[in-house]
Design an enzyme around this catalytic site. Structure first.
Site, PDB file in Angstrom:
ATOM      1  N   ASN A  46      12.125  -5.477   7.130  1.00  0.00           N
ATOM      2  CA  ASN A  46      11.436  -4.470   6.369  1.00  0.00           C
ATOM      3  C   ASN A  46      12.324  -3.470   5.556  1.00  0.00           C
ATOM      4  O   ASN A  46      13.027  -2.828   6.117  1.00  0.00           O
ATOM      5  CB  ASN A  46      10.426  -3.615   7.378  1.00  0.00           C
ATOM      6  CG  ASN A  46       9.206  -2.874   6.897  1.00  0.00           C
ATOM      7  OD1 ASN A  46       8.170  -3.825   6.178  1.00  0.00           O
ATOM      8  ND2 ASN A  46       9.343  -1.656   6.657  1.00  0.00           N
ATOM      9  N   HIS A  92      -7.338  -9.383   8.647  1.00  0.00           N
ATOM     10  CA  HIS A  92      -7.932  -8.560   7.635  1.00  0.00           C
ATOM     11  C   HIS A  92      -8.918  -9.473   6.589  1.00  0.00           C
ATOM     12  O   HIS A  92      -8.942  -9.096   5.467  1.00  0.00           O
ATOM     13  CB  HIS A  92      -7.129  -7.777   6.957  1.00  0.00           C
ATOM     14  CG  HIS A  92      -6.453  -6.604   7.785  1.00  0.00           C
ATOM     15  ND1 HIS A  92      -5.307  -5.828   7.521  1.00  0.00           N
ATOM     16  CD2 HIS A  92      -6.837  -6.103   9.095  1.00  0.00           C
ATOM     17  CE1 HIS A  92      -5.277  -5.225   8.481  1.00  0.00           C
ATOM     18  NE2 HIS A  92      -5.983  -5.217   9.586  1.00  0.00           N
ATOM     19  N   PHE A  94       0.926  -1.310   0.208  1.00  0.00           N
ATOM     20  CA  PHE A  94      -0.083   0.047   0.210  1.00  0.00           C
ATOM     21  C   PHE A  94       0.803   1.405  -0.100  1.00  0.00           C
ATOM     22  O   PHE A  94       0.544   2.040  -0.656  1.00  0.00           O
ATOM     23  CB  PHE A  94      -0.795   0.052   1.122  1.00  0.00           C
ATOM     24  CG  PHE A  94      -2.335  -0.745   0.861  1.00  0.00           C
ATOM     25  CD1 PHE A  94      -2.466  -1.154  -0.304  1.00  0.00           C
ATOM     26  CD2 PHE A  94      -3.193  -0.826   1.981  1.00  0.00           C
ATOM     27  CE1 PHE A  94      -3.516  -1.754  -0.484  1.00  0.00           C
ATOM     28  CE2 PHE A  94      -4.133  -1.521   2.063  1.00  0.00           C
ATOM     29  CZ  PHE A  94      -4.646  -2.119   0.522  1.00  0.00           C
TER      30      PHE A  94
END
Ligand code: NAD
Length: 251
Positions: free
Chosen positions: A220, A121, A37
């Site tokens: 990350n 989710h 995203f």
């Protein structure tokens, strides 16, 4: 610590842990060709966020949502697990990782063979009619989008059809959130992989582990506001790092 020292230390932490789990986000799937995203080519650079409330009440918001979903589905339906998903599945088979808590909706942990997965989710693989509860495989909805339908409604009752994923502004599934929070408080090690840690309440899960004295390994590509919590940080691609940790554990 250089890269190899961090790999060695991570492998030791995993091997010596009592109860290790993984927490994953969209970044673990970018190497499978699914955009995240918030990276520079991420989804929110191209589409506007449609909230649950807007989806329920506004036809043009639903149409915007389905345009985004059609593009995402093109990438998602053909996607295969990458080295990072495979490494996590293998670590679970070796008894070294007990659970994967994921924010992802792409089904790639399942495809890779992970068994204990908590979907915070929901899943993109099914859709449900909010009028009559009839469910549909997402491939069926994708076919309708490709035939030019813009607002996907139920042929039987006319109700709004929604993918079984959690929208912005929609309550989280309580059972999954409870399970994830309990695991986060019990574990003594959490691998946090490919998440900007900006979407709440999911992003608070690693903080629970940190507060309870558990250790965190972050993998990350970019920095996050929560990097200070990590015992070890890799700002590299998840596939490479997880495979190197796995190989270290196997040798
Ligand atoms: P995000 O997009 O906010 O953050 C992704 C992070 O992953 C970024 O910080 C980025 O630097 C990092 N990253 C990108 N590629 C990487 C790689 N190869 N290796 C390591 N790190 C990498 O994602 P989020 O925190 O998961 O939050 C986004 C929300 O969007 C989640 O709720 C999720 O449900 C949803 N989402 C899911 C998918 C999917 O299912 N694949 C895709 C897009 C968004």
């Amino acid at each position: 610590m250089n890269y190899q020292e961090k790999i060695k230390k991570s492998a030791e932490l995993i091997k010596n842990s009592r109860f290790a789990i993984a927490f994953t986000g969209a970044g673990i799937s970018t190497e499978s060709g699914i955009p995240d995203f918030r990276s520079s080519d991420g989804i929110w650079k191209r589409f506007k966020i449609v909230t649950y409330q807007e989806f329920l009440t506004k036809k043009d918001a639903r149409e915007e949502f389905w345009r985004m979903k059609q593009e995402l589905l093109r990438e998602l339906l053909g996607a295969k697990p990458n080295k990072a998903h495979n490494a996590l599945a293998e670590l679970e088979q070796m008894g070294l990782i007990r659970y994967v808590i994921t924010q992802n909706i792409d089904g790639l942990h399942e495809q890779a063979g992970s068994k204990n997965i908590i979907l915070l989710h929901g899943s993109n693989h099914e859709a449900i009619c909010l009028g009559c509860d009839k469910t549909f495989p997402i491939s069926n909805i994708y076919a309708r989008l490709n035939e030019g339908e813009k607002d996907i409604l139920c042929y039987e009752c006319g109700g709004i059809i929604k993918p079984k994923v959690v929208f912005f502004g929609e309550p989280m599934p309580q059972k999954e959130l409870f399970l994830a929070s309990s695991l986060a408080s019990q574990c003594d090690l959490m691998l946090v992989i490919g998440s900007s840690l900006q979407v709440e309440p999911a992003a608070s899960i690693p903080r629970i582990t940190f507060k309870n004295g558990g250790k965190l390994i972050f993998v990350n590509k970019s920095e996050t506001d929560w990097d200070y919590m990590a015992e070890i940080i890799f700002h590299q691609s998840a596939g490479e790092v997880l495979m190197d940790i796995l190989n270290r554990l196997k040798n």
